[in-house]
Write an enzyme that holds these catalytic residues in place. Structure first.
Site, PDB file in Angstrom:
ATOM      1  N   GLU A 315       0.818  -1.213   0.000  1.00 29.76           N
ATOM      2  CA  GLU A 315       0.000   0.000   0.000  1.00 29.76           C
ATOM      3  C   GLU A 315       0.852   1.263   0.000  1.00 29.76           C
ATOM      4  OE1 GLU A 315      -2.759  -0.659   3.280  1.00 29.76           O
ATOM      5  OE2 GLU A 315      -4.055  -1.795   1.945  1.00 29.76           O
ATOM      6  N   ASP A 389      -8.290  -9.267   4.030  1.00 27.67           N
ATOM      7  CA  ASP A 389      -8.095  -8.179   4.989  1.00 27.67           C
ATOM      8  C   ASP A 389      -9.155  -8.144   6.081  1.00 27.67           C
ATOM      9  OD1 ASP A 389      -6.938  -6.027   6.102  1.00 27.67           O
ATOM     10  OD2 ASP A 389      -7.433  -4.591   4.535  1.00 27.67           O
ATOM     11  N   GLU A 417     -12.519  -2.488  11.898  1.00 33.42           N
ATOM     12  CA  GLU A 417     -12.506  -1.754  10.635  1.00 33.42           C
ATOM     13  C   GLU A 417     -13.608  -2.209   9.681  1.00 33.42           C
ATOM     14  OE1 GLU A 417      -8.755  -2.083   8.619  1.00 33.42           O
ATOM     15  OE2 GLU A 417      -9.516  -1.185   6.773  1.00 33.42           O
TER      16      GLU A 417
HETATM   17  O1  GCW Z   1      -6.843  -3.133   6.123  1.00 35.07           O
HETATM   18  C1  GCW Z   1      -5.941  -2.277   5.623  1.00 35.07           C
HETATM   19  C2  GCW Z   1      -6.350  -0.997   6.222  1.00 35.07           C
HETATM   20  C3  GCW Z   1      -5.231  -0.013   6.280  1.00 35.07           C
HETATM   21  C4  GCW Z   1      -4.059  -0.677   6.974  1.00 35.07           C
HETATM   22  C5  GCW Z   1      -3.649  -1.914   6.199  1.00 35.07           C
HETATM   23  C6  GCW Z   1      -2.538  -2.702   6.850  1.00 35.07           C
HETATM   24  C7  GCW Z   1      -2.374   0.372   8.325  1.00 35.07           C
HETATM   25  O2  GCW Z   1      -7.447  -0.491   5.500  1.00 35.07           O
HETATM   26  O3  GCW Z   1      -5.685   1.106   6.982  1.00 35.07           O
HETATM   27  O4  GCW Z   1      -2.969   0.209   7.071  1.00 35.07           O
HETATM   28  O5  GCW Z   1      -4.737  -2.771   6.124  1.00 35.07           O
HETATM   29  O6  GCW Z   1      -2.843  -3.658   7.550  1.00 35.07           O
HETATM   30  O7  GCW Z   1      -1.392  -2.378   6.649  1.00 35.07           O
END
Ligand code: GCW
Length: 749
Positions: A315, A389, A417
């Site tokens: 990311e 995720d 989340e």
């Molecule tokens: O789930 C995603 C989240 C991000 C997070 C990422 C991760 C810290 O939306 O906010 O970043 O995972 O785990 O690195």
């Protein structure tokens, strides 16, 4: 406040003082029962219970002084005095004494020759014994921290109304490193935080150390958490700057008595940004020297520093791939710097790339599996429970069981989340147990994730479980009372993965609310059911990642315009005229083949359990399910079952009013009402969207969504929580018809 009220009653205070006390009660009603004390409330037990326990906990006997021993003594005197509603102080050995210590610190404990050998540094023994002719309870351990853990365990027995007259309890953690990752930013915001701001007040450290740090540390220690990383994994390079290391060192001093080591998330490009080097290439000797110097400097200030958490090439974060090096090369350069000091690298496996057309669910495994055996022994590859995720339900990540020569740490998310965030009651230990009990079949039957994580499957010495924290500076710490159960449950499970989600819920409810069997027996099933409820109303039958863009709050299955294709909900559900679901069988992306053969066969074939169906298969709308119903009918049924379940939760909670203080009861009651509304929103929006593909009628007895799809698509949440620095879309028009809940705004196209 309670203490004041009791004092006023006992001393027969003059009327004016009494009035003043009452007025002050009215002025600050919040501190009565607002959740601040977590599961360590220590409110007086009922008189009959006090009478039963008082003779069994008369004084606390502790020889020798050390920070963790002192913390244990303080906790016992505080806890026992509160629960038994009488001062319980340090004193001599007498009947009912609680004698604590290690054979080194305490001649009394040494003289008892207790069987402590198998308990390691952190384990403890609690035993009812006779000492100098007195019936006492000993809490003994090899290390001071074990004494603290044992003291919390002893208090827990009383808090949950267990018999303590004839105790013989021995306990040691299954997993060595039990760590919370705070995703807190240095500016005080929290990524995916739904409980206010960060508890860490960096600006005032080290000159002012907020007392909350020690309260948090007590709570962590009470469930055996022995490490915390302080900052967001999407790391700010400032964290390593000397001014911050000074603050971290002061924080480490506060946490140390509670057995908590600090870790930091670091940015892989720090050698360039902080060190002014031309590169962060792990093969460059200057980079290696930089990490070494940096790490040596940290250990000079924090001798028991835990190590680093690294999110690399994920990311947008920098990483070794930027220099054509592997993830192992990147991890090892940092591991080598930490090794002489006993530090650890948690190298995250959450990697996927928009440039890689491979199914996102396959990418981490593809990248890491070939590196098995190449990571240093002080590296953990920190792997999320599922390959996408933190969804309401995912099949367990195929990396578990597939990396026998690598230390794997399990990463779960406490902060909700993708699970409705603050206001949805979803008791997460149920989800985590499902993951831990998952049989990877890597070495035949019984190769559970628990055994991968505790190191026993492959004979690893080291072991770790990591949770993404849900803690903020809200008065109740976690935003919702019931989210405290996830903090509590994470620690308890990391200590003992054999505990059931029910047992943990029982303990937590007893300590947090009430031990009344009528209460416990009603609320435990409610908590257990809450996990399946959220799966049903958000992502039934293996659906996943259908949440609205960015904040992930509410439904957005129609979203198809994000620049990164693998972040679009349409990528994940693949709905079309024929059917629904992501074909990950050998005819599709072949993600099934990343699992051990028996599981790969099960998932690719017709016997796949319904709960994973649409994760792995693209299924015709009229496909006949195991129930005999069509896929479409089954889907609708699950959405409605989810809402029914939330309604049942509300009924249960309504009936619990007599058992709980009004403040905590009414907050949860309001949150459950929000949860029901939002469950309905999820169900209606999802059905309105999917029926544009299925063109099938609603099954009998199931109402169609009250609005058309355009209505749900137009709902826009400008500032969903948990996204620091985010700017909402420009306000295009007056809201045509504000959502009747008042929490959503429609912006017509
Ligand atoms: O789930 C995603 C989240 C991000 C997070 C990422 C991760 C810290 O939306 O906010 O970043 O995972 O785990 O690195």
């Amino acid at each position: 406040m309670e203490g004041l009220a009791r004092w006023s009653m006992r001393k027969k205070a003059p009327a004016c003082l009494f009035v003043a006390a009452i007025l002050s009660l009215l002025a600050v009603p919040a501190s009565a029962e607002d959740g601040y004390d977590l599961w360590l409330r220590y409110r007086p037990m009922e008189a009959s219970a006090q009478a039963q326990y008082r003779p069994l906990a008369t004084t606390v006997v502790s020889q020798g002084a050390a920070p963790s021993l002192d913390a244990a003594k303080a906790e016992l005197t505080r806890g026992l005095s509160g629960l038994l509603d009488k001062p319980v102080r340090s004193g001599p050995v007498t009947d009912g004494a609680v004698v604590i210590g290690t054979p080194v610190s305490s001649p009394l404990i040494a003289g008892l020759n207790l069987p402590l050998n198998s308990l390691g540094k952190e384990g403890y023994l609690i035993r009812s014994v006779s000492l100098d002719g007195h019936a006492v309870t000993v809490i003994a351990a090899n290390g001071d921290i074990g004494v603290l853990y044992g003291s919390f365990a002893f208090l827990r027995l009383i808090q949950t109304h267990q018999a303590i007259a004839h105790l013989d309890v021995a306990s040691a953690p299954r997993v060595k490193l039990r760590i919370l990752n705070h995703w807190d930013n240095l500016d005080g915001t929290i990524e995916r935080g739904y409980a206010g701001h960060s508890v860490f007040d960096w600006q005032k450290m080290p000159y002012y150390m907020d007392p909350r740090y020690a309260v948090m540390a007590r709570a962590d220690a009470s469930v055996g958490i022995n490490g915390i990383s302080l900052n967001n994994v999407s790391a700010d390079v400032w964290m390593l700057a000397p001014m911050y290391i000074g603050k971290v060192s002061a924080l480490a001093d506060v946490l140390r008595p509670y057995g908590i080591r600090v870790y930091l998330s670091i940015k892989f490009s720090a050698p360039v940004e902080l060190g002014k080097l031309k590169t962060a290439d792990p093969a460059d000797p200057a980079v290696q020297a930089w990490w070494k110097k940096e790490v040596d400097g940290i250990y000079r200030r924090i001798p028991d520093f835990g190590g680093f958490v690294v999110k690399a090439n994920s990311e947008g974060q920098p990483g070794p791939r930027d220099y054509n090096r592997t993830q192992a090369d990147g991890a090892n350069v940092i591991a080598d710097a930490l090794k002489p000091h006993g530090g650890t690298v948690f190298w995250r496996a959450f990697v996927y790339s928009e440039k890689d057309p491979t199914d996102r669910a396959k990418q981490a495994y593809n990248e890491f599996k070939p590196l098995d055996g190449q990571f240093r022994d002080n590296v953990f590859v920190q792997t999320k429970n599922g390959a996408i995720d933190f969804q309401p339900r995912e099949p367990t990540h195929p990396m578990f069981g597939a990396m026998p020569k690598t230390n794997l740490a399990l990463e779960v998310q406490l902060t909700k989340e993708y699970l409705g965030q603050t206001t949805h009651l979803v008791y997460l230990p149920v989800l985590w147990k499902e993951v831990l009990d998952w049989d990877t079949m890597a070495k035949g039957k019984g190769s559970t994730v628990t055994r991968v994580i505790d190191g026993s499957l492959e004979g690893h010495d080291n072991s770790a479980m990591v949770g993404v924290s849900n803690i903020g500076d809200d008065r109740n710490w976690t935003g919702a009372q019931f989210s405290q159960a996830d903090w509590y449950g994470f620690g308890r499970l990391a200590w003992d993965m054999n505990l059931s989600a029910e047992e943990i819920a029982r303990e937590w409810l007893g300590m947090t609310f009430s031990n009344d069997p009528a209460f416990i027996n009603a609320v435990v099933p409610m908590m257990i059911a809450s996990r399946e409820a959220v799966v049903d109303y958000m992502t039934p039958l293996g659906l996943h990642h259908l949440m609205a863009t960015g904040h992930h709050y509410g439904p957005g299955p129609w979203v198809d315009d994000l620049p990164r294709p693998e972040q679009n909900p349409v990528y994940f559900h693949q709905a079309d005229a024929k059917g629904l679901g992501f074909d990950r069988t050998p005819t599709g992306s072949d993600a099934t083949s990343q699992y051990a053969p028996p599981i790969a066969r099960l998932f690719a074939g017709p016997d796949i359990p319904d709960r994973y169906l649409l994760w792995f298969h693209h299924v015709a709308w009229d496909h006949k399910m195991k129930s005999g119903r069509t896929l479409w009918d089954e889907l609708v049924l699950h959405y409605d079952r989810g809402i029914d379940s939330v309604r049942q939760m509300r009924r249960t909670w309504d009936a619990m009013k007599p058992f709980i203080d009004a403040e905590r009861w009414s907050q949860e009651s309001a949150f459950l009402a929000i949860q029901e509304k939002e469950a309905q929103w999820w169900r209606d929006a999802s059905i309105a969207y999917f029926e544009t593909f299925s063109h099938m009628p609603m099954p009998d007895g199931h109402a169609p969504p009250p609005h058309d799809l355009a209505y749900y698509k137009a709902i826009y949440i400008p500032y969903g929580p948990g996204r620091p620095g985010y700017t909402a879309a420009p306000f295009r028009n007056l809201p045509k018809d504000p959502d009747e809940n008042g929490n959503a705004v429609q912006i017509p196209e």
